[in-house]
Scaffold this motif. Structure first.
Motif, mmCIF file in Angstrom:
data_model
loop_
_atom_site.group_PDB
_atom_site.id
_atom_site.type_symbol
_atom_site.label_atom_id
_atom_site.label_comp_id
_atom_site.label_asym_id
_atom_site.label_seq_id
_atom_site.Cartn_x
_atom_site.Cartn_y
_atom_site.Cartn_z
ATOM 1 N N GLY A 1 0.840 -1.206 0.000
ATOM 2 C CA GLY A 1 0.000 0.000 0.000
ATOM 3 C C GLY A 1 0.867 1.245 0.000
ATOM 4 O O GLY A 1 0.583 2.224 -0.689
ATOM 5 N N GLN A 2 1.963 1.223 0.778
ATOM 6 C CA GLN A 2 2.841 2.394 0.831
ATOM 7 C C GLN A 2 3.673 2.525 -0.442
ATOM 8 O O GLN A 2 3.948 3.623 -0.914
ATOM 9 C CB GLN A 2 3.735 2.311 2.064
ATOM 10 N N LEU A 3 4.064 1.389 -1.035
ATOM 11 C CA LEU A 3 4.813 1.447 -2.296
ATOM 12 C C LEU A 3 3.945 2.002 -3.418
ATOM 13 O O LEU A 3 4.400 2.778 -4.245
ATOM 14 C CB LEU A 3 5.314 0.051 -2.703
ATOM 15 N N ALA A 4 2.668 1.589 -3.429
ATOM 16 C CA ALA A 4 1.781 1.973 -4.543
ATOM 17 C C ALA A 4 1.206 3.376 -4.365
ATOM 18 O O ALA A 4 0.639 3.929 -5.291
ATOM 19 C CB ALA A 4 0.646 0.958 -4.674
ATOM 20 N N GLY A 5 1.352 3.946 -3.183
ATOM 21 C CA GLY A 5 0.831 5.304 -2.972
ATOM 22 C C GLY A 5 -0.555 5.258 -2.375
ATOM 23 O O GLY A 5 -1.245 4.227 -2.419
ATOM 24 N N GLY A 6 -0.951 6.390 -1.813
ATOM 25 C CA GLY A 6 -2.181 6.458 -1.029
ATOM 26 C C GLY A 6 -3.423 5.916 -1.694
ATOM 27 O O GLY A 6 -4.136 5.086 -1.124
ATOM 28 N N ARG A 7 -3.706 6.364 -2.930
ATOM 29 C CA ARG A 7 -5.006 6.027 -3.506
ATOM 30 C C ARG A 7 -4.945 4.736 -4.311
ATOM 31 O O ARG A 7 -4.824 4.737 -5.531
ATOM 32 C CB ARG A 7 -5.523 7.176 -4.359
ATOM 33 N N VAL A 8 -5.013 3.619 -3.644
ATOM 34 C CA VAL A 8 -4.932 2.326 -4.342
ATOM 35 C C VAL A 8 -6.277 2.034 -5.005
ATOM 36 O O VAL A 8 -7.329 2.220 -4.410
ATOM 37 C CB VAL A 8 -4.542 1.202 -3.357
ATOM 38 N N GLU A 9 -6.216 1.627 -6.271
ATOM 39 C CA GLU A 9 -7.463 1.322 -6.995
ATOM 40 C C GLU A 9 -7.687 -0.178 -7.118
ATOM 41 O O GLU A 9 -8.817 -0.647 -7.203
ATOM 42 C CB GLU A 9 -7.399 1.881 -8.427
ATOM 43 N N LEU A 10 -6.581 -0.930 -7.168
ATOM 44 C CA LEU A 10 -6.711 -2.372 -7.437
ATOM 45 C C LEU A 10 -5.732 -3.144 -6.566
ATOM 46 O O LEU A 10 -4.558 -2.779 -6.468
ATOM 47 C CB LEU A 10 -6.386 -2.611 -8.923
ATOM 48 N N LEU A 11 -6.237 -4.189 -5.942
ATOM 49 C CA LEU A 11 -5.348 -5.072 -5.171
ATOM 50 C C LEU A 11 -5.560 -6.490 -5.665
ATOM 51 O O LEU A 11 -6.682 -6.998 -5.689
ATOM 52 C CB LEU A 11 -5.677 -4.998 -3.671
ATOM 53 N N ASN A 12 -4.449 -7.104 -6.084
ATOM 54 C CA ASN A 12 -4.517 -8.502 -6.505
ATOM 55 C C ASN A 12 -3.865 -9.355 -5.419
ATOM 56 O O ASN A 12 -2.718 -9.126 -5.053
ATOM 57 C CB ASN A 12 -3.762 -8.652 -7.840
ATOM 58 N N VAL A 13 -4.606 -10.295 -4.883
ATOM 59 C CA VAL A 13 -4.092 -11.159 -3.813
ATOM 60 C C VAL A 13 -3.947 -12.564 -4.397
ATOM 61 O O VAL A 13 -4.930 -13.163 -4.822
ATOM 62 C CB VAL A 13 -5.076 -11.193 -2.616
ATOM 63 N N ARG A 14 -2.701 -13.063 -4.442
ATOM 64 C CA ARG A 14 -2.494 -14.408 -5.017
ATOM 65 C C ARG A 14 -1.968 -15.362 -3.953
ATOM 66 O O ARG A 14 -0.938 -15.116 -3.336
ATOM 67 C CB ARG A 14 -1.516 -14.332 -6.191
ATOM 68 N N LEU A 15 -2.714 -16.443 -3.730
ATOM 69 C CA LEU A 15 -2.287 -17.473 -2.784
ATOM 70 C C LEU A 15 -1.453 -18.477 -3.560
ATOM 71 O O LEU A 15 -1.913 -19.013 -4.574
ATOM 72 C CB LEU A 15 -3.499 -18.181 -2.165
ATOM 73 N N GLN A 16 -0.240 -18.731 -3.103
ATOM 74 C CA GLN A 16 0.688 -19.559 -3.882
ATOM 75 C C GLN A 16 1.096 -20.823 -3.132
ATOM 76 O O GLN A 16 1.094 -20.859 -1.902
ATOM 77 C CB GLN A 16 1.930 -18.730 -4.212
ATOM 78 N N GLY A 17 1.483 -21.848 -3.909
ATOM 79 C CA GLY A 17 1.968 -23.102 -3.320
ATOM 80 C C GLY A 17 0.892 -23.742 -2.460
ATOM 81 O O GLY A 17 -0.292 -23.726 -2.799
ATOM 82 N N GLU A 18 1.322 -24.256 -1.297
ATOM 83 C CA GLU A 18 0.367 -24.966 -0.415
ATOM 84 C C GLU A 18 -0.763 -24.050 0.073
ATOM 85 O O GLU A 18 -1.854 -24.501 0.390
ATOM 86 C CB GLU A 18 1.097 -25.509 0.810
ATOM 87 N N LEU A 19 -0.466 -22.746 0.134
ATOM 88 C CA LEU A 19 -1.465 -21.799 0.622
ATOM 89 C C LEU A 19 -2.677 -21.724 -0.310
ATOM 90 O O LEU A 19 -3.780 -21.347 0.108
ATOM 91 C CB LEU A 19 -0.815 -20.408 0.753
ATOM 92 N N ALA A 20 -2.457 -22.124 -1.568
ATOM 93 C CA ALA A 20 -3.521 -21.998 -2.583
ATOM 94 C C ALA A 20 -4.760 -22.826 -2.236
ATOM 95 O O ALA A 20 -5.855 -22.552 -2.729
ATOM 96 C CB ALA A 20 -2.983 -22.407 -3.946
ATOM 97 N N THR A 21 -4.603 -23.818 -1.366
ATOM 98 C CA THR A 21 -5.766 -24.650 -1.031
ATOM 99 C C THR A 21 -6.553 -24.068 0.150
ATOM 100 O O THR A 21 -7.582 -24.589 0.544
ATOM 101 C CB THR A 21 -5.328 -26.086 -0.651
ATOM 102 N N ASN A 22 -6.049 -22.978 0.740
ATOM 103 C CA ASN A 22 -6.711 -22.413 1.922
ATOM 104 C C ASN A 22 -7.842 -21.473 1.560
ATOM 105 O O ASN A 22 -7.953 -21.025 0.424
ATOM 106 C CB ASN A 22 -5.688 -21.631 2.743
ATOM 107 N N LYS A 23 -8.634 -21.115 2.575
ATOM 108 C CA LYS A 23 -9.675 -20.099 2.403
ATOM 109 C C LYS A 23 -8.979 -18.773 2.150
ATOM 110 O O LYS A 23 -8.071 -18.388 2.904
ATOM 111 C CB LYS A 23 -10.473 -19.962 3.703
#
Ligand SMILES: NC(=O)C1=CN([C@@H]2O[C@H](COP(=O)(O)OP(=O)(O)OC[C@H]3O[C@@H](n4cnc5c(N)ncnc54)[C@H](O)[C@@H]3O)[C@@H](O)[C@H]2O)C=CC1
Ligand SMILES: O=C(O)CCC(=O)C(=O)O
Length: 526
Positions: free
Chosen positions: A339-361
């Motif tokens: 959030g701090q790297l992208a600057g205050g007004r974030v429009e889009l957030l992509n959350v990717r669960l990878q590896g074993e985490l991909a099977t989680n909620k």
């Protein structure tokens, strides 16, 4: 010390639990304006169905962290208003299931055998056996509307009494209904075929006046209906007319459109109507269960722990929550960083669960990432309860993806945010002991633990650049705790990740960008 207000009668077992961590005031029967006046002093409010927690009360509850409903239905709480203010609302989804189911069954048998009126007649000194010829439930058809916890228990007992079971519940599968011994049918079929109808659904816009004049007219003349769920699911006026005109044989109600029941044409009906004052959960056992269940959750939340039955945060079993907790911490840290790297007004957030985490909620991790992302703007006002709403209100679009094939760590989380400073991404993973590692920044491989004060630069990989930056920071009296460079090719683009002992002084960032070879620099506080 925290303060808890208990505004409805609650079993002492609950008060004892609350008293372990808070000063508890029991003040029942307060008028709404009295509650508004005092609620500002309290960190938690514990209620049953007697207290209406309106938006006004929630607004006045400036310290409130949690509202605990010792029971199932939270329709007496303005949950959206609580959610907007980040107040957790918890209930006891199972503590009174048996009590409510048994009350509905008792109502069915009482209706069939006119027990309340027969009892009253004997107490008046009469011995009238002719007026109370009842009906057997054996081999009769029971229509259960809502095959959840209470409906399922009613089904189990009714089946043992030899009843044929029909059920209407659009949210459960035919297989599940069959397991419980019910035939799943349309509501209209149930209405037309049942000898007894019992309601076990929440009150929602769809279920308000579900039983109305038209449906009452389609019921069998010998049919009897029971409502131990919520007032208003049956249109009370229409019911009174149907009973008076003999369109149906009887009705037993425990809940009403307005409680306590005031002026009502239901009160003038004879033995075909049985009315109880919202007693479904009123057993000693249920009151102990719900008081303990909800008091424990209030205690936990006041101690900073998660609640197991929050109705306005991602529903997770305690086991799953326990397992996901370290990853939620990871998601929150990554959210703060990206959030701090992208600057205050974030429009889009992509959350990717990878590896074993991909099977989680993914939902709790998304919520935790949003909490981190919004921390910069909202500080302590953002929490797991309101993060999604706050993000939506700010127009932040969230995309969730999964990639089980990424195996560089057992499980990792990748966040990419687009904001006023462009698109940036960060990946993190957990080491064996649950320690967080930042493993990738803007597609450059790194391996650093997060630190409270961090500096990231995008630069050209060339001799002397690290020294120049070190000298510059030194000239501003900034101590570097650790430093790492991530690059894909020698002398190509690279990132530098510095952990600092102190916050970066004002005015230094433009100086850093002036260093020959450095293209961009970002400072982050975690
Ligand atoms: N009288 C009393 O003192 C008490 C009343 N209750 C009330 O009983 C009701 C049922 O409670 P539980 O069984 O614990 O809830 P539950 O959530 O376990 O079950 C409710 C069921 O209703 C179904 N449903 C939702 N909308 C529906 C619709 N439009 N048509 C048909 N089915 C629908 C759901 O799929 C679910 O299976 C709630 O309204 C609760 O507030 C609960 C305890 C005590
Ligand atoms: O607190 C009570 O007695 C009412 C219980 C109830 O209606 C519920 O749990 O939904």
């Amino acid at each position: 010390m925290s303060k808890v207000l208990v505004s409805d009668p609650i079993d002492q077992a609950g008060i004892d639990i609350l008293s372990q961590v808070a000063a508890v005031d029991v003040k029942t029967g307060l008028k709404p304006e009295e509650l508004v006046e005092i609620i500002g002093e309290y960190d938690a409010l514990m209620i049953r169905s007697g207290t209406r927690v309106t938006q006004e009360i929630i607004e006045a509850g400036t310290q409130l962290k949690i509202i605990g409903r010792a029971g199932v239905g939270v329709d007496n709480v303005d949950v959206p208003a609580a959610t907007r203010k980040g107040i957790v609302v918890v209930n006891s989804p199972e503590g009174n299931t048996i009590a409510a189911a048994e009350h509905a069954l008792a109502m069915m048998l009482s209706l069939s055998r006119y027990i309340p009126d027969a009892n009253a007649s004997v107490k008046r000194g009469e011995w009238d056996r002719k007026s109370f010829i009842g009906a057997e439930v054996y081999k009769k058809t029971l229509g259960i509307v809502g095959l959840g916890k209470i409906g399922s228990h009613v089904a189990a007992v009714a089946r043992a009494m030899g009843m044929k079971l029909l059920a209407f519940d659009p949210f459960i599968s035919t297989e599940r209904a069959e397991q419980i011994g019910c035939q799943l049918v349309d509501l209209e079929v149930l209405i037309q075929q049942a000898d007894y109808i019992t309601l076990h659904i929440p009150k929602t816009p769809e279920t308000t006046h579900l039983i109305n004049t038209e449906r009452l007219a389609k019921m069998k003349p010998n049919a009897r209906i029971i409502n131990c769920a919520r007032g208003g699911i049956i249109d009370e006026e229409a019911l009174a007319v149907a009973l008076r005109e003999g369109k149906i044989a009887g009705a037993a109600l425990d809940v009403y459109e307005a409680e306590p029941l005031g002026e009502s044409s239901l009160k003038s009906l004879g033995q075909q109507a049985i009315l109880t004052p919202h007693l479904g959960a009123s057993t000693t056992e249920a009151q102990v269960n719900v008081a303990i269940d909800v008091a424990e959750q209030i205690r936990d939340v006041l101690l900073g722990l998660p609640a197991r039955s929050a109705v306005n945060i991602p529903g997770l079993s305690p086991n799953v929550l326990e397992e996901l907790k370290p990853y939620m911490q990871l998601a929150e840290t990554l959210g703060k960083l990206v959030g701090q790297l992208a600057g205050g007004r974030v429009e889009l957030l992509n959350v990717r669960l990878q590896g074993e985490l991909a099977t989680n909620k993914s939902q709790p991790l998304v919520v935790a990432a949003l909490k981190g992302l919004l921390y910069q703007a909202l500080r302590e006002r953002v929490n797991y309860v309101n993060a999604s709403i706050e993000a939506k209100e700010r127009g932040i679009r969230v995309i969730e993806t999964r990639d089980a094939s990424i195996k560089d760590y057992a499980g990792s989380l990748h966040l990419e945010a687009t904001g006023s400073l462009g698109t940036h991404s960060v990946t993190g993973a957990l080491l064996g002991g649950g320690e967080i590692r930042l493993t990738n920044l803007d597609d450059f491989p790194i391996n650093v633990p997060p630190n409270q004060h961090m500096l990231f630069t995008l630069h050209r990989d060339m001799p002397g650049i690290i020294g120049k930056l070190g000298s510059l920071l030194g000239s501003f009296n900034v101590n570097i705790a650790s430093m790492q460079v991530g690059r894909k090719i020698i002398r190509g683009d690279a990132v530098m990740v510095l952990s600092l002992d102190d916050p970066l002084p004002d005015g230094i960032l433009p100086e850093i960008i002036k260093v020959s070879g450095i293209r961009d620099a970002y400072t982050v506080t975690l």
